[in-house]
Design a protein around this motif. Structure first.
Motif, PDB file in Angstrom:
ATOM      1  N   GLN A 113      -6.468  10.413  37.192  1.00  0.00           N
ATOM      2  CA  GLN A 113      -6.104   9.252  37.999  1.00  0.00           C
ATOM      3  C   GLN A 113      -5.516   9.690  39.335  1.00  0.00           C
ATOM      4  N   ALA A 114      -6.096   9.269  40.416  1.00  0.00           N
ATOM      5  CA  ALA A 114      -5.594   9.600  41.741  1.00  0.00           C
ATOM      6  C   ALA A 114      -4.182   9.051  41.922  1.00  0.00           C
ATOM      7  N   GLU A 182      -3.057  11.291  29.345  1.00  0.00           N
ATOM      8  CA  GLU A 182      -2.886  10.935  30.749  1.00  0.00           C
ATOM      9  C   GLU A 182      -2.682  12.160  31.629  1.00  0.00           C
ATOM     10  N   LEU A 183      -2.105  13.216  31.024  1.00  0.00           N
ATOM     11  CA  LEU A 183      -1.808  14.443  31.749  1.00  0.00           C
ATOM     12  C   LEU A 183      -2.366  15.640  30.986  1.00  0.00           C
ATOM     13  N   SER A 201      -5.449  13.738  40.555  1.00  0.00           N
ATOM     14  CA  SER A 201      -4.254  14.225  41.244  1.00  0.00           C
ATOM     15  C   SER A 201      -3.681  15.395  40.459  1.00  0.00           C
ATOM     16  N   ALA A 202      -3.010  16.306  41.158  1.00  0.00           N
ATOM     17  CA  ALA A 202      -2.562  17.530  40.493  1.00  0.00           C
ATOM     18  C   ALA A 202      -1.328  18.123  41.150  1.00  0.00           C
ATOM     19  N   TRP A 203      -0.588  18.853  40.346  1.00  0.00           N
ATOM     20  CA  TRP A 203       0.522  19.683  40.810  1.00  0.00           C
ATOM     21  C   TRP A 203       0.153  21.123  40.540  1.00  0.00           C
ATOM     22  N   ARG A 204       0.063  21.908  41.589  1.00  0.00           N
ATOM     23  CA  ARG A 204      -0.191  23.337  41.427  1.00  0.00           C
ATOM     24  C   ARG A 204       1.117  23.994  41.016  1.00  0.00           C
TER      25      ARG A 204
END
Length: 252
Positions: A113-114, A182-183, A201-204
């Protein structure tokens, strides 16, 4: 809420039906699941440039170790860690002198999900999501890294009840991609190409939050004397392979 987990089959690239050319050989390669996309591209270029063929099987490094120890006819291992190849060398199942780091993996927290995952990973502290996918930490180094991140952030106790576990990083990605979770803690290589996030969407995840994910290759005992195996090890060190590896977010 529990939901059915479907095992993911090993992906295979079969050798072509045409006979190999003069001097060409074939090598069977066990490849860590996170390295699927880049290795498919590398194998195609490898065949084009050398005439050698690579048969690829993708899966969890821990499972590949068990299969190799039980006589599976792989000739090269491209692991998701550096400890498994080292163990293989110590046990006489591979050539320790051939072991080298072909990539350094990058962990990411991702949602299809963006706008769902922020660039600091604060979404982990929220309570409005039900499931997070993590690869089995006993079998998959990316899963072990994810657990280290949660421990370092002091979130393991609150997040653990909502975990769903993938057998390997490919299955973990599927849980998140399907929306069953969801994640998901996934390999950056699964969600980027040419440095760009493909969707969602992402967290590096900062590398300081977990031990380095050094991914090592090793020539297995069954591959000694195989020209294609030796050639592929060399090819992985070359500029063409490294350009592909880098485009999927890996370091060296």
């Amino acid at each position: 809420m529990p939901f059915p987990l479907r095992p993911i089959a090993l992906a295979l690239i079969s050798a072509a039906a045409l006979p190999l050319g003069a001097g060409a050989a074939e090598v069977s390669v066990a490849v860590a699941a996170n390295f699927t996309a880049p290795m498919q591209k590398i194998a195609a270029l490898f065949e084009q440039d050398t005439g050698h063929k690579a048969q690829l099987a993708f899966g969890a490094t821990g499972k590949f170790y068990a299969q190799i120890a039980n006589g599976a006819p792989f000739q090269l291992l491209l692991a998701a860690d550096d400890t498994t190849p080292g163990k293989i060398a110590r046990e006489g199942l591979g050539d320790g002198g051939s072991q080298f780091t072909y990539a350094i993996g990058q962990l990411a927290l991702w949602s299809r999900q963006a706008g769902y995952v922020d660039d600091q990973g604060q979404v982990l502290k929220k309570t409005d999501w039900r499931h997070i996918a993590i690869a089995n930490p006993r079998l998959a180094p990316y899963g072990a890294a994810a657990m280290q991140v949660l421990e370092r952030l002091q979130l393991l106790q609150t997040v653990q009840p909502r975990m769903v576990q993938g057998e390997n990083i490919a299955q973990t990605y599927q849980f998140a991609a399907s929306g069953n979770a969801e994640l998901g803690f996934v390999a950056l290589s699964q969600i980027v190409e040419n440095g760009q996030l493909r969707e969602g969407s992402a967290w590096r995840v900062p590398a300081t939050l977990h031990a380095p994910i050094r991914q090592d290759a090793i020539l297995l005992k069954t591959g000694q004397g195989n020209a294609a195996a030796q050639a592929l090890l060399q090819y992985l060190r070359g500029d063409k392979a490294r350009a592909i590896i880098s485009s999927y977010g890996y370091g060296f």
